[in-house]
Design a protein around this motif. Structure first.
Motif, mmCIF file in Angstrom:
data_model
loop_
_atom_site.group_PDB
_atom_site.id
_atom_site.type_symbol
_atom_site.label_atom_id
_atom_site.label_comp_id
_atom_site.label_asym_id
_atom_site.label_seq_id
_atom_site.Cartn_x
_atom_site.Cartn_y
_atom_site.Cartn_z
ATOM 1 N N GLU A 57 0.828 -1.220 0.000
ATOM 2 C CA GLU A 57 0.000 0.000 0.000
ATOM 3 C C GLU A 57 0.855 1.261 0.000
ATOM 4 O O GLU A 57 0.491 2.258 -0.612
ATOM 5 C CB GLU A 57 -0.936 -0.021 1.214
ATOM 6 N N THR A 58 1.995 1.217 0.694
ATOM 7 C CA THR A 58 2.886 2.383 0.705
ATOM 8 C C THR A 58 3.263 2.761 -0.723
ATOM 9 O O THR A 58 3.223 3.938 -1.096
ATOM 10 C CB THR A 58 4.170 2.034 1.488
ATOM 11 N N ALA A 59 3.606 1.761 -1.522
ATOM 12 C CA ALA A 59 4.015 2.038 -2.896
ATOM 13 C C ALA A 59 2.849 2.617 -3.691
ATOM 14 O O ALA A 59 3.018 3.580 -4.441
ATOM 15 C CB ALA A 59 4.528 0.760 -3.555
ATOM 16 N N ILE A 118 11.598 2.063 -3.999
ATOM 17 C CA ILE A 118 11.832 2.356 -2.580
ATOM 18 C C ILE A 118 12.832 1.344 -2.044
ATOM 19 O O ILE A 118 12.677 0.147 -2.269
ATOM 20 C CB ILE A 118 10.595 2.223 -1.651
ATOM 21 N N ALA A 119 13.821 1.846 -1.324
ATOM 22 C CA ALA A 119 14.885 1.002 -0.748
ATOM 23 C C ALA A 119 15.463 0.064 -1.812
ATOM 24 O O ALA A 119 15.733 -1.097 -1.547
ATOM 25 C CB ALA A 119 14.371 0.211 0.452
ATOM 26 N N VAL A 138 4.719 9.121 7.866
ATOM 27 C CA VAL A 138 6.052 8.521 7.707
ATOM 28 C C VAL A 138 6.761 9.162 6.516
ATOM 29 O O VAL A 138 6.161 9.357 5.459
ATOM 30 C CB VAL A 138 5.951 6.987 7.484
ATOM 31 N N ARG A 139 8.048 9.491 6.716
ATOM 32 C CA ARG A 139 8.820 10.093 5.635
ATOM 33 C C ARG A 139 9.372 9.036 4.693
ATOM 34 O O ARG A 139 9.892 8.015 5.137
ATOM 35 C CB ARG A 139 10.008 10.839 6.248
ATOM 36 N N HIS A 140 9.245 9.277 3.409
ATOM 37 C CA HIS A 140 9.782 8.340 2.418
ATOM 38 C C HIS A 140 10.594 9.097 1.379
ATOM 39 O O HIS A 140 10.198 10.183 0.961
ATOM 40 C CB HIS A 140 8.647 7.622 1.672
ATOM 41 N N GLY A 166 12.215 16.193 -10.577
ATOM 42 C CA GLY A 166 12.707 15.226 -11.559
ATOM 43 C C GLY A 166 12.099 13.878 -11.232
ATOM 44 O O GLY A 166 10.882 13.730 -11.223
ATOM 45 N N THR A 167 12.948 12.908 -10.892
ATOM 46 C CA THR A 167 12.422 11.590 -10.543
ATOM 47 C C THR A 167 12.434 11.368 -9.038
ATOM 48 O O THR A 167 12.032 10.315 -8.563
ATOM 49 C CB THR A 167 13.269 10.476 -11.193
ATOM 50 N N ARG A 168 12.930 12.348 -8.283
ATOM 51 C CA ARG A 168 13.120 12.188 -6.845
ATOM 52 C C ARG A 168 11.846 12.562 -6.094
ATOM 53 O O ARG A 168 11.418 13.713 -6.137
ATOM 54 C CB ARG A 168 14.269 13.102 -6.428
#
Ligand code: ADP
Length: 670
Positions: free
Chosen positions: A461-463, A574-575, A557-559, A547-549
């Motif tokens: 779900e985060t993604a 992610i990671a 929660v920080r991602h 850009g892509t960041r």
């Protein structure tokens, strides 16, 4: 001492060419690259002081062509050639051709290469030199009767190998006599086609062995040392993927015994320069000679990390006649190092090599703990012509566990989008408790396969939440861009979030997950952020996309993530882990029809060569809108539905990036 080699040609490509260039540059040596047509824009060509074309893409017409390499060396005035690994590095004729041309070959004498060139002859030689070899048969007779008798004597299971072998080709494990004939036939066929030589040898097949190799160095003054061991037991298809130094569980006595045996092996063939003596070790520690590689190895960096030495510098010094920089007593092991090989391959399909373009590439920050050896950057292709290795990540720390954690971190900081890779596989491996516990042997990957290659899982779900946010942020910046260009920048119609200014401006995104299928996500605009209704819960999301960041707060929660879009394909990293979702119904993204982009994006980078409509035109579904030229082919972009072309974002002759929105399209009311 200053080097007398003034100019060095590197007869190789990719990461090893770049790595040799780095040391040469540090030592003030000018560098010359050679390249095939496929590599005209490659990193090694850019990094060298000069570069010469040596032929078309296939290696046998370029990197393996002795005359072409020698001609480039002569033309450039290079006084030495470093062959790297692979290609001509273990080719005795090439070493001789260098000598004939008056060029220093950075490697051993041709006679040493020949002596170690065939596994069978090398084993016979080693037996004489008192180096223990794997029990087996390495004689001349090659008939099935001999093989059958010898296999019986050795005892099953046995391993059949091509004498001329390399890369695991021609290798067959035989469990019982019944399987021998077929295995011999198959191995002969494979050896013949790979090496033009079908001679075989038979060995005792050791169970749960370890591959432990010794780095040796010899000079022309009678000195020879060993720079300790590397454990290369973590293998797939009998080929290395993780190497480490020192070997887990190694004792000082066994290290000395193996080191001294390796030095004896080198001395037996009049060795000079860098070499590796490969041993196979039984679980009880008994070790046997397998073969000697008469060149620098792919995994040499782990040795550099624990000894603090630059092996390429040693090679250059020895090649120009100097004595070894250090004696055995001066060499020390400091800490622990790992190397992982990042390959373009698919672990789920038995590590089948993959090809494609590296659309996005990001490596961890380098420093005393992390080293990255690579020969590619984003935009480069991994082609069918050469080895599919993308990079090597090398980590160092004071002990194995600290180094292993560095490895886990370095892999999480590695992002690769565009083709399948073994990054996640390596990350799972590095984090595996048995690997952490030092349970390394050549059967590790096969034994833990289920855990290491899990079936594909739906995006978490985060993604999904982050993808929804990234899409909203993209739309927002597009709307702002519109506003900036239009006559009334303050028009509320330009606000991506509140175009109806009602109580609940929202979007319904329809995404398709390759595993879970279609997912509908409703996104509500809430001040500076969005409330995302995910299948499981509603979370607040806000952030920035540069850009892509993507830097985001999701449910508090920080991602930090990377977001890439290509047409309807959305990739979130992610990671280090890639999650790919498709926009299932791109037109739904238009919400209530305010700024429908209709997925009219450039499918690849290219040039606009024709516009078939004007802004404001009402068109039917399928009507050609414009023509894009990419990779020497024309692609027509057509209307996805009946509707109106609101704006053409580019004119004829414009260059566009992959994923760039080409047309603002408004779908007609049903
Ligand atoms: P190649 O030169 O084709 O790479 P090697 O002789 O170096 O082949 O062997 C490759 C790998 O195969 C080794 O690292 C080891 O994992 C496995 N192997 C080789 N010989 C044996 C053996 N006798 N018993 C068990 N495994 C072996």
């Amino acid at each position: 001492m200053a080097l007398t080699i003034g100019k060095l040609l590197i007869a190789n490509r990719g990461e090893i060419a770049c790595r040799v260039i780095r040391t040469a540059r540090r030592l003030g040596v000018r560098t010359v690259a050679v390249y095939s047509d496929a590599d005209a824009g490659a990193q090694h060509v850019k990094q060298a002081d000069e570069a010469y074309r040596i032929g078309p893409a296939p290696a046998r017409e370029s990197y393996l062509k002795i005359e072409a390499v020698i001609a480039a060396a002569k033309q450039s005035g290079a006084d030495a050639i470093h062959p790297g690994y692979g290609f001509l590095s273990e080719n005795a004729e090439f070493a001789e051709a260098c000598a004939q041309a008056g060029i220093v070959f950075v490697g051993p004498p041709a006679s040493s290469i020949r002596a170690m060139g065939g596994k069978s002859a090398a084993k016979a030689l080693m037996e004489k030199a008192g180096v223990p070899v794997v029990p087996g048969y390495h004689g001349e007779a090659q008939d099935l009767k001999t093989f059958t008798a010898e296999a019986k004597r050795i005892g099953y299971p046995v391993l059949i190998k091509a004498s001329a072998g390399g890369g695991g080709k021609g290798m067959r494990i035989v469990e019982t006599e019944g399987g021998l004939a077929e295995a011999v036939e198959g191995a002969q066929r494979e050896a013949k086609s790979a090496f033009g030589d079908d001679r075989l040898l038979v060995e005792k097949y050791l169970l749960r062995p370890r591959h432990i190799e010794i780095q040796v160095f010899a000079d022309g003054h009678g000195n020879a040392v060993y720079l300790f061991e590397r454990d290369c037991s973590i293998q797939r298809r009998h080929q290395k993927v993780i190497e480490e130094a020192p070997a887990p569980g190694m004792t000082a006595e066994r290290r000395r015994a193996m080191g001294e045996a390796a030095v004896r092996a080198a001395q037996a063939v009049g060795y000079r320069g860098a070499g590796t003596v490969e041993f196979i070790a039984a679980p009880d520690g008994t070790f046997y000679f397998m073969e000697m590689n008469t060149r620098l190895q792919v995994e040499h960096p782990v040795t550099e990390m624990i000894t603090g030495q630059d092996l390429v510098e040693w090679q250059l010094r020895v090649a120009q006649g100097e004595a070894l920089p250090l004696t055995q007593d001066q060499l020390r092991i400091n800490g622990h190092a790992f190397e992982v090989r990042l390959y373009a391959e698919d672990p789920a399909r038995d590590f089948l090599p993959a090809t494609g373009t590296l659309r996005h590439l990001r490596f961890p920050a380098t420093g005393p703990h992390v080293r990255v050896d690579t020969g590619v950057t984003a935009g480069d292709a991994v082609s069918i012509h050469y080895d599919p290795m993308i990079a090597k990540l090398i980590v160092w720390d004071r002990d194995r566990e600290s180094a292993r954690r560095r490895l886990v971190g370095a892999l999480a900081d590695t992002e690769i989008v565009g083709l399948s890779t073994n990054r996640s596989f390596l990350a799972t491996l590095a984090a595996h408790p048995s690997f952490a516990g030092g349970e390394v042997d050549t059967g590790f990957i096969a034994r833990h396969r289920t855990a290491l290659v899990p079936p594909p899982a739906p995006a978490p779900e985060t993604a999904i939440g982050l993808v929804a946010l990234a899409l909203m942020l993209t739309r927002q910046s597009q709307a702002q861009e519109e506003a900036r260009r239009s006559s009334d920048p303050y028009s509320p119609w330009h606000l991506a979030g509140g175009w109806r200014l009602n109580d609940d401006a929202h979007h319904v995104l329809r995404l398709r997950d390759p595993v879970a299928g279609e997912i509908a996500v409703t996104v509500h605009f809430r001040g500076s952020g969005v409330l995302v209704d995910l299948p499981g819960a509603s979370v607040m999301a806000r952030g920035t996309l540069l850009g892509t960041r993507l830097d985001a707060m999701l449910g508090g929660v920080r991602h930090h993530a990377t977001f890439l879009r290509r047409g309807d394909e959305l990739t979130l990293v992610i990671a280090g882990h890639n999650h790919t979702l498709m926009l299932a119904n791109p037109l739904a993204e238009a919400g209530d029809g305010a700024v429908g982009s209709g997925g009219l994006t450039a499918p690849m980078p290219g040039k606009i060569v024709a516009l078939r409509v004007a802004a404001g035109a009402a068109v039917k579904r399928g009507a050609p809108l414009l023509v894009l030229e990419a990779m020497k082919m024309e692609h027509t972009i057509a209307a996805p539905a009946d509707g109106v072309v609101e704006r053409l974002r580019y004119k004829v002759g414009d260059q566009v990036e992959e994923g760039a929105e080409l047309v603002a399209f408004k779908v007609a009311e049903a």
